[in-house]
Design a protein around this motif. Structure first.
Motif, short mmCIF file in Angstrom:
data_model
loop_
_atom_site.label_atom_id
_atom_site.label_comp_id
_atom_site.label_asym_id
_atom_site.label_seq_id
_atom_site.Cartn_x
_atom_site.Cartn_y
_atom_site.Cartn_z
N PRO A 1 34.85 41.21 38.39
CA PRO A 1 34.78 41.14 39.85
C PRO A 1 33.88 42.22 40.46
CG PRO A 1 36.86 42.12 39.18
CD PRO A 1 36.19 41.61 37.93
N TYR A 2 33.59 43.27 39.70
CA TYR A 2 32.88 44.41 40.26
C TYR A 2 31.37 44.19 40.37
CZ TYR A 2 37.38 46.51 39.35
OH TYR A 2 38.73 46.76 39.33
N SER B 1 34.61 39.21 48.64
CA SER B 1 33.51 38.53 47.94
C SER B 1 33.47 37.04 48.27
CB SER B 1 33.65 38.71 46.43
OG SER B 1 33.64 40.08 46.08
N GLN C 1 38.94 39.54 42.34
CA GLN C 1 39.69 40.06 41.20
C GLN C 1 41.00 39.30 40.98
OE1 GLN C 1 40.41 44.25 41.46
NE2 GLN C 1 41.16 44.43 39.37
N PRO D 1 41.02 38.55 47.11
CA PRO D 1 39.96 39.23 46.37
C PRO D 1 39.53 38.42 45.15
CG PRO D 1 41.74 40.75 46.90
CD PRO D 1 42.24 39.36 47.22
N TRP E 1 33.14 43.72 46.80
CA TRP E 1 34.35 43.79 45.96
C TRP E 1 35.30 44.87 46.44
CZ3 TRP E 1 35.30 48.39 43.52
CH2 TRP E 1 34.21 49.25 43.30
N PRO F 1 30.09 36.93 38.08
CA PRO F 1 31.44 37.52 38.09
C PRO F 1 32.46 36.70 37.31
CG PRO F 1 30.49 37.52 40.29
CD PRO F 1 29.59 36.69 39.43
#
Length: 344
Positions: free
Chosen positions: A233-234, A244, A298, A296, A239, A222
Motif C-alpha cells: 500500500p505504501y 488512495s 492497506q 485505506p 497512503w 500496490p
C-alpha cells in the motif's frame, strides 16, 4: 461528495452552453474540454483557498473542530486536484506545476526527509524557502505528511508545534497561489487552445494516459499485480491519510466530468455512438463499484475477501482502459506510443 455534486451541475451548464454556440463537432469538443477543465481549475482554486483559511485558523486556535476542518480542507482540495490531474499539457507544464501540486511517486520517501530537514533547521520558514526547496515540499503530499504521518504526529514537531504550523501555512499559501495562477493562465490559454486542432489529440492522449496510470500505477502496482508480486500500500498515493482509493475515485469522476463529454462528442460525430454509449456505461460501472473508497488501501490489501473486491475494480478499470485507449483511439485515429505512461 458535495464537491462533485456541485461540479456535475456546473458541467451540465457548460455542456448546454457549448452545444448552443459551437460549430463543427471538433470545435464543440474543444470547447467542451476547455470550458469543463476551466470549471475544474476554478473549483480547485476555491478549495485551496478554503484549505489555507483552515490551516491559519487551526494554527491560531488548535481546537478539535479546527483540526477537523483542516483535515477536511486538505481532503477536499486534494480531491479537486485529482479531478483535473489528467491534464498534462498547457499551463500546468509551466514551472513543473503538476509536480508542485503532487510529488508522486516518491520511492525514496523524499517528502518525509525534506520535512524533517526543514523542521530541524533554524532558518525561518518563508515563501522563498518553500520555492527553493523543490517539488517534494511544495504540494499536497507535504501537507498530508504534516497532518497524517503516524511518526510525525507523535514527535515533538507534531502539529500544532510552531515550526510545523509555519511550514503548513507556507505550503498551503504556495498551493493556493499556484492554483490561482493556473486557473488564470488556463483562461488566457483559451484562444490558442481553440485555434490549434492538435490540442484535440493532445487532450485525448491526456485522458488515455490518466487511465493507464490508474490501471498500472495506482491499482496494479500496490496490488502486487506488477513487479515482485507483493501487495504494497505504501507505493500508492495518499497512503498516509488512507485516501488512495478515494483519490482514484475522484480521478475517475474528473475524467467523467472533464474528458468524457468531449470524447463522446467526437465519437458520435464519427458514427461511433454505440462505442460512446459503452464507454459511458463502463465509466458509470467503475464509479459505482469502487470498493470501500473510504477505507485505506492497506485494509483492502490485507484482507483476502476485501482484496477480491479490489480485483473486481481493477478488472472494471482495465475494461474501461481497453474501450478508451484501444477502441476509441482507433476510431478517432489517435496514434499512441507503447506504454505512454512511462516517465510520468
Amino acid at each position: 461528495m458535495h464537491l462533485f455534486t456541485r461540479l456535475c451541475g456546473l458541467i451540465a451548464l457548460v455542456a448546454a452552453s457549448v452545444s448552443t454556440h459551437a460549430g463543427t463537432p471538433e470545435q464543440a469538443a474543444l470547447e467542451q474540454f476547455h470550458q469543463s477543465i476551466k470549471v475544474g481549475y476554478n473549483t480547485l482554486t476555491t478549495e485551496t483557498s478554503t484549505l489555507l483559511r483552515a490551516a491559519s485558523a487551526y494554527c491560531e486556535e488548535p481546537t478539535t473542530n479546527h483540526r477537523k476542518a483542516l483535515n477536511k480542507g486538505w481532503l477536499d482540495a486534494f480531491l479537486a486536484w485529482q479531478a483535473v490531474r489528467f491534464v498534462n499539457f498547457g499551463p500546468v507544464e509551466n514551472n513543473n506545476l503538476a509536480w508542485q501540486f503532487q510529488f508522486w511517486p516518491d520511492p525514496k520517501n523524499l517528502i518525509a526527509r525534506k520535512a524533517k530537514t526543514i523542521l530541524k533547521a533554524e532558518a525561518p520558514v518563508t515563501s522563498n524557502l518553500i520555492e527553493q526547496s523543490g517539488v517534494a515540499v511544495q504540494g499536497f503530499p507535504m501537507i498530508e505528511f504534516l497532518l497524517f504521518d503516524e511518526q510525525q504526529s507523535i514527535g515533538q514537531d507534531a502539529l500544532p508545534a510552531p515550526r510545523s504550523c509555519e511550514l503548513l501555512i507556507k505550503v498551503a499559501e504556495h498551493v493556493n497561489h499556484n492554483t490561482e495562477a493556473l486557473a488564470s493562465q488556463w483562461s488566457d490559454f483559451r484562444p490558442h487552445y481553440l485555434a490549434n486542432a492538435l490540442y484535440q489529440e493532445t487532450t485525448l492522449k491526456a485522458g488515455m494516459t490518466a487511465l493507464e496510470i490508474l490501471e498500472e500505477r495506482r491499482l496494479a502496482q500496490p496490488m502486487g499485480l506488477r513487479g515482485n508480486g507483493r501487495r504494497n500500500p505504501y507505493i500508492a498515493d495518499a497512503w498516509r491519510s488512507g485516501n488512495s482509493l478515494k483519490a482514484a475515485k475522484a480521478g475517475v469522476a474528473g475524467l467523467q466530468n472533464h474528458f468524457l463529454p468531449g470524447l463522446t462528442t467526437l465519437l458520435d460525430a464519427r458514427g461511433e455512438s454505440s462505442l460512446a454509449s459503452r464507454i459511458r456505461a463502463q465509466f458509470n460501472k467503475v464509479a459505482d463499484n469502487f470498493p470501500a473508497a473510504d477505507a485505506p488501501m492497506q485494509t483492502l490489501l490485507g484482507d483476502d475477501d476485501r482484496f477480491r473486491a479490489l480485483q473486481g475494480l481493477y478488472v472494471d478499470v482495465s475494461q474501461l482502459a481497453t474501450l478508451v485507449n484501444d477502441e476509441a483511439a482507433v476510431a478517432l485515429g489517435v496514434i499512441r506510443g507503447f506504454n505512454s505512461s512511462d516517465g510520468d
